[in-house]
Design a protein around this motif. Sequence first.
Motif, PDB file in Angstrom:
ATOM      1  N   GLY A   1       0.165  12.168  -0.201  1.00 43.97           N
ATOM      2  CA  GLY A   1      -0.990  11.400  -0.711  1.00 43.97           C
ATOM      3  C   GLY A   1      -2.331  11.967  -0.260  1.00 43.97           C
ATOM      4  N   ASN A  61      -2.869   3.610   0.837  1.00 44.29           N
ATOM      5  CA  ASN A  61      -2.697   3.833   2.284  1.00 44.29           C
ATOM      6  C   ASN A  61      -3.254   2.655   3.071  1.00 44.29           C
ATOM      7  N   ASN A  72      -4.755   6.653  -4.009  1.00 47.72           N
ATOM      8  CA  ASN A  72      -4.032   7.085  -2.803  1.00 47.72           C
ATOM      9  C   ASN A  72      -4.636   6.465  -1.542  1.00 47.72           C
ATOM     10  N   GLN A  97      -1.051  -0.359   2.604  1.00 51.14           N
ATOM     11  CA  GLN A  97       0.216  -0.173   3.321  1.00 51.14           C
ATOM     12  C   GLN A  97       0.052  -0.278   4.836  1.00 51.14           C
TER      13      GLN A  97
HETATM   14 MG   LIG Z   1      -0.167   7.585   0.988  1.00 50.72          MG
END
Ligand SMILES: [Mg+2]
Length: 484
Positions: free
Chosen positions: A449, A393, A389, A396
């Motif tokens: 998340g 993140n 997770n 992303q």
């Molecule tokens: Mg996330």
Amino acid sequence: MTEAHNPSDTKQRRRSIWIPRMFHTLRARLIVSVALVHVVLMGLFTWEAVERQSQELHQELINQGHSLASLMVVASTNSLLSEDLASLDEVTRRVSDQADVVYGEIVDVRGYVLASTRAGRVGQAVGSAIEHNDNFPLAAGDRVFDLREDVRIGDSRVGFVALGLGTENLERALAATKAKGIQYIIIALIIGSIAAWLLSLAVTRNLNELTLAAGRIGGGDLNVRVGVTSYDETSTLAKAFNLMAASLQRSSREIQLEHRKRTEAERLACVGEMAASIAHEIRNPLAALINAVKLLGHTKLEADDRDAVTDIVNTESQRLQRILNDFLTFARLPAPSMLKGDLIETIEQTIELIRHDPLYDERITINRLYDDRSHCLFDPDQIRQVMLNLMLNAVQSITDKGQLILRVTRYGQRLNISIVDNGCGIPEEAVSEVSKPFFTTRKGGTGLGLSVVQRILAQHGTALSITTREGSGTEVSFELRVAN
Ligand SMILES: [Mg+2]
Ligand SMILES: Nc1ncnc2c1ncn2[C@@H]1O[C@H](COP(=O)(O)OP(=O)(O)OP(=O)(O)O)[C@@H](O)[C@H]1O
């Protein structure tokens, strides 16, 4: 002006007095102190006894010498006048038969030896200065106590008698007393040490029990109590210890009860909050689906419009499914199965998973800064989920080229894990929101998340910390306990 007292100064001063290691224990100190007291007292007692005996024996020898000399004077007066050498010889011989007598001599008024038990002395002129010493102590090496007494008739002196008494017997008696004294000192030393050892056993046995019990309390066992067997100060300490343990146990139970109540209340509050969030989250896709289904039921719908509406049905139903899946992961998180393992292995497995994510491509470089001592206590599946997770993140957040730093550092008994990216960062006002369920700024994200991450870390007894600057990047980190 007053000076502030610094406790470390006192400690320093105490440390500067060097005490051998073996005397650091209470037992050794007790034995040495009692033995020392015994030795000193017995030593003084022996010294006093030897002194007293020495004075008595010396006085006895002096008295014996004077009475023998007086006897000689009486026995030799007439014989001296008549110069009866045979009688004088008899007198000296008789005197020399007495105990301790080394020699006896009779000298006339002119200083000539008339009778002597010492060989070659008869007829010699010794004058009036015949050696004599009727006082103690004797000169060094002198073993004979000499006495001289004048022989007088009326006021006129007709000669003198000389007598020598050996001090060997006296010295032997004193040496025997000293030897006895040393024997008593050694016996006192042994008995004193044994008594001190037995005493220390009684004291330290209770102290050892207390130390063990304190260690067990430190380890979390609050049921431990110590047996109170004596009636001394250690039993008072043991009773106080038991009271403290009982009070600790009571407080711990109360805290546990309080904690359980609060957890339950928090769980209920969380369920309520979650229910509201879910309702809010699924309302939009559900409304879109209802409208789409209505439109699909419309017979006059163009083929293109029908395709567009079908797309909406697909996208929104998938979104609904993802929301429910993520929510179930979050809600049904099992208790972690803690294992000792190498954290680096788990991180590397996560990197492999990330490589298959469509967002990850060659534009992102990963730098690994790993500590060799990376074994710790964790649930590998759950921590893999956390790493996934957090790394997703980070990936992303990077829109163009970027880099990811994975750092594992050991600090004593803790392992610090941090993931650093140089992505878009988080706006200051959003930092406190990002861990809340359903908070998201990503299109298609569910916002669960970080909530899952926080719950897993809480179950591992730790928490996530976030350092970020909008436009520069983000560092997220947490700690795990090292496996011993
Ligand atoms: Mg996330
Ligand atoms: N490394 C990061 N850089 C920038 N923003 C971040 C980072 N990590 C989290 N965020 C912000 O926190 C929000 C919440 O993250 P979280 O992981 O909980 O949900 P999500 O990523 O949006 O969705 P998903 O449930 O699919 O993970 C993100 O939408 C993002 O705004």
